[in-house]
Design an enzyme around this catalytic site. Structure first.
Site, PDB file in Angstrom:
ATOM      1  N   ASP A 103       1.502   6.676   3.046  1.00  0.00           N
ATOM      2  CA  ASP A 103       1.162   5.252   3.076  1.00  0.00           C
ATOM      3  C   ASP A 103       2.437   4.432   3.188  1.00  0.00           C
ATOM      4  OD1 ASP A 103       1.795   6.114   0.400  1.00  0.00           O
ATOM      5  OD2 ASP A 103       1.153   4.155  -0.323  1.00  0.00           O
ATOM      6  N   GLU A 168       1.145   5.941  -2.809  1.00  0.00           N
ATOM      7  CA  GLU A 168       2.417   5.827  -3.525  1.00  0.00           C
ATOM      8  C   GLU A 168       2.892   4.379  -3.596  1.00  0.00           C
ATOM      9  OE1 GLU A 168       6.709   5.681  -4.310  1.00  0.00           O
ATOM     10  OE2 GLU A 168       5.656   5.010  -2.496  1.00  0.00           O
ATOM     11  N   SER A 426      12.899   3.770 -10.226  1.00  0.00           N
ATOM     12  CA  SER A 426      12.004   4.740 -10.851  1.00  0.00           C
ATOM     13  C   SER A 426      11.124   5.404  -9.797  1.00  0.00           C
ATOM     14  CB  SER A 426      11.096   4.043 -11.881  1.00  0.00           C
ATOM     15  OG  SER A 426      11.860   3.329 -12.829  1.00  0.00           O
ATOM     16  N   HIS A 454      10.859  -1.081   2.629  1.00  0.00           N
ATOM     17  CA  HIS A 454      10.072  -2.183   2.052  1.00  0.00           C
ATOM     18  C   HIS A 454      10.420  -3.533   2.672  1.00  0.00           C
ATOM     19  CE1 HIS A 454       8.697  -0.147  -1.958  1.00  0.00           C
ATOM     20  NE2 HIS A 454       8.803   0.730  -0.982  1.00  0.00           N
TER      21      HIS A 454
END
Length: 516
Positions: A103, A168, A426, A454
């Site tokens: 994804d 995710e 993380s 992103h």
């Protein structure tokens, strides 16, 4: 190295160079599927299509591929399936399981992309498109590795399993429950000896690294309510204790802006001090502070950082906790002017945690601090503090044979020993895999620090694609050379200090007794 190994390596590296156009075209097919997990109402069919596309690829290569239902999926809240793939050469061989996600984050050209984010576009040796580096490119590289072995007529030196999800980017919903089930005796993960994840990035643009540590997180919100509805500042201002004023003081009490020091008592209590070996590892890392300042775009503010030397800055990023303020909900934040007193203001902040820190302990420390600070204000308003979510830090052993296999493969391809790094972010899946199976997890990044995951214009360098397939293929070869029993079969009690001195003791994540 045996002569036949060297001959294979040369053939393998040449084969990869000859087939780069094929890999780029396959990546283009995958990028064209807008598998955006943050908008399931629109894109659930696209995520499912991406899963089926990958399943078909695995099956074309002769592997087995099963799509299992997401354990959290319901009729009212449908979630994409989880893909389990297998290429088993011999059950007696060691087995590596590769985790990846198919994804992606949302993306639109009008957001500031220079080209359509779902059409792979190459410019100046860079492959632009959503998911190129995060994480379709690295995840699918494993299929190209397997395809290359087959084309050369060479059996895989270890068994390979694939664990791919489609949620995710939206918190891996259902994945952790699936891992617990899959790790049970006789299930998919129970015979896995090593894990490998390529879902993070190099420290710089050119030198590869292996990552052995990640910080955890404790994300909070603190709210202050002063009225039952928003009020007019001209009519009511000066007559009440305004909640926003309280909130700003509370948030300012959490961290020193000049030094970055966390002002919450008890947060630093359990932080381990650096060891001598750890200090040496930081000194060996290649890192340019000036270049870092340019990359994070702080030049317009004077490019002044909280730390002036390499080791202090990297430790602040990776191995010490930090506290960051993220925003205020309920306050006016639109364009123009609005003279409102918010009825309720909600501040958002988080701490990045390090090993030895537990989210529940941090929660108590933060609540105690804010309650004490709020009492100092003598305010009649109502304050509430809540932990939104928390995850523990993860720390592996960079001397583990799994890491050594990754290092040797990387050095053979790049001609240089990789840096060993930690990261400030993380990746909770690492903890879940290790906790559920007790097997070692290697983070083997294949992308550069400027890949813009992103963000707009996400890219994966063509050279990184090529070298990723090379490194991952040789990593399998290096894993096959690890001596001793399958770690997943041998689950002995840890060795004592005396037993560690016995010649032949097999070293793995928890040092077992099988060969004594």
């Amino acid at each position: 190295m045996a002569a036949d190994d060297e001959a294979f390596i040369q053939s393998y590296l040449s084969h990869i160079d000859d087939n780069v156009p094929l890999y780029v075209s396959r990546l283009a097919e995958a990028v064209a599927i807008p598998s955006v997990s943050s908008d399931l109402d629109t894109h659930l069919p696209d995520i499912e299509a991406m899963m089926h596309w990958t399943q078909a690829h695995v099956e074309r290569l002769g592997g087995t591929a099963t799509l299992i239902p997401n354990p959290n999926s319901t009729d009212d809240h449908a979630l994409p399936p989880i893909l389990l793939g297998e290429f088993i050469t011999d059950p007696k061989l060691k087995t590596v399981c590769v985790y990846g996600h198919l994804d992606v984050q949302p993306a639109k050209k009008e957001d500031g992309w220079d080209s359509d984010p779902f059409i792979l576009t190459e410019r100046d040796g860079k492959l632009y498109g959503r998911g190129t580096t995060d994480d379709k490119g690295p995840a699918l590289s494993w299929l190209w590795v397997i395809e290359a072995y087959q084309a050369l007529g060479v059996p895989l030196p270890v068994n390979v399993k694939l664990l791919y999800e489609g949620m995710e980017e939206s918190g891996s919903e259902g994945m952790f429950e699936a891992i617990i089930s899959l790790a049970k005796p006789g299930k998919f993960l129970n015979d896995v000896d090593f894990f490998c994840i390529s879902d993070n990035y190099w420290l710089g643009k050119s030198k590869p690294c292996l990552t052995y540590g990640l910080r955890g997180i404790a994300y909070f919100q603190v709210s202050v309510r002063c009225a039952e509805q928003d009020l007019h500042s001209g009519v009511i201002g000066g007559t009440i204790h305004e909640g926003m004023t309280d909130l700003v003081k509370l948030m300012a009490s959490l961290v020193d802006s000049a030094t970055g020091e966390i002002l919450v008592d008890g947060v630093m209590r359990d932080v381990d001090k650096p060891t001598e070996n750890e200090n040496k590892m930081y000194e060996a890392i290649e890192f340019d502070i000036d270049a870092f300042g340019d990359e994070i775009k702080v030049s317009s503010t004077g490019k002044k950082l909280l730390h002036e030397d390499k080791k202090s800055l990297l430790m602040a990023r990776w191995r010490y906790p930090t506290l960051s303020l993220h925003g205020i909900e309920g306050a006016f934040s639109g364009a123009g002017a609005k003279t409102v007193i918010p009825a309720e203001s909600i501040g958002k902040f988080s701490l990045r945690l390090v090993p030895s820190q537990e989210p529940d302990q941090i929660e108590k420390a933060v609540k105690d601090h804010l309650e004490k600070e709020f009492a100092k204000l003598n305010s009649p308003n109502i304050m509430n503090v809540s932990l939104i979510h928390g995850a523990k830090a993860w720390l592996s052993d960079p001397k583990h044979p799994n890491y050594e296999a990754g290092a040797k493969a990387t050095e053979r391809v790049y001609g240089i020993r990789p840096d060993y790094t930690r990261e400030g972010g993380s990746i909770p899946i690492t903890n879940f895999l290790e906790d559920a199976t007790q097997m070692n997890v290697l983070l083997l990044p294949t992308g550069a620090c400027d890949d813009m995951a992103h963000s707009q214009n996400e890219k994966w360098n063509r050279s990184n694609l090529v070298n990723a397939v090379k490194v991952l293929g040789l990593y399998l070869l290096e894993l096959s050379k690890i001596k001793g029993p399958k770690p997943s079969v041998c689950r002995c009690e840890p060795l004592t200090e005396a037993e560690l001195m016995i010649p032949g003791a097999f070293m793995k994540g928890f040092k077992c007794k099988c060969e004594i």
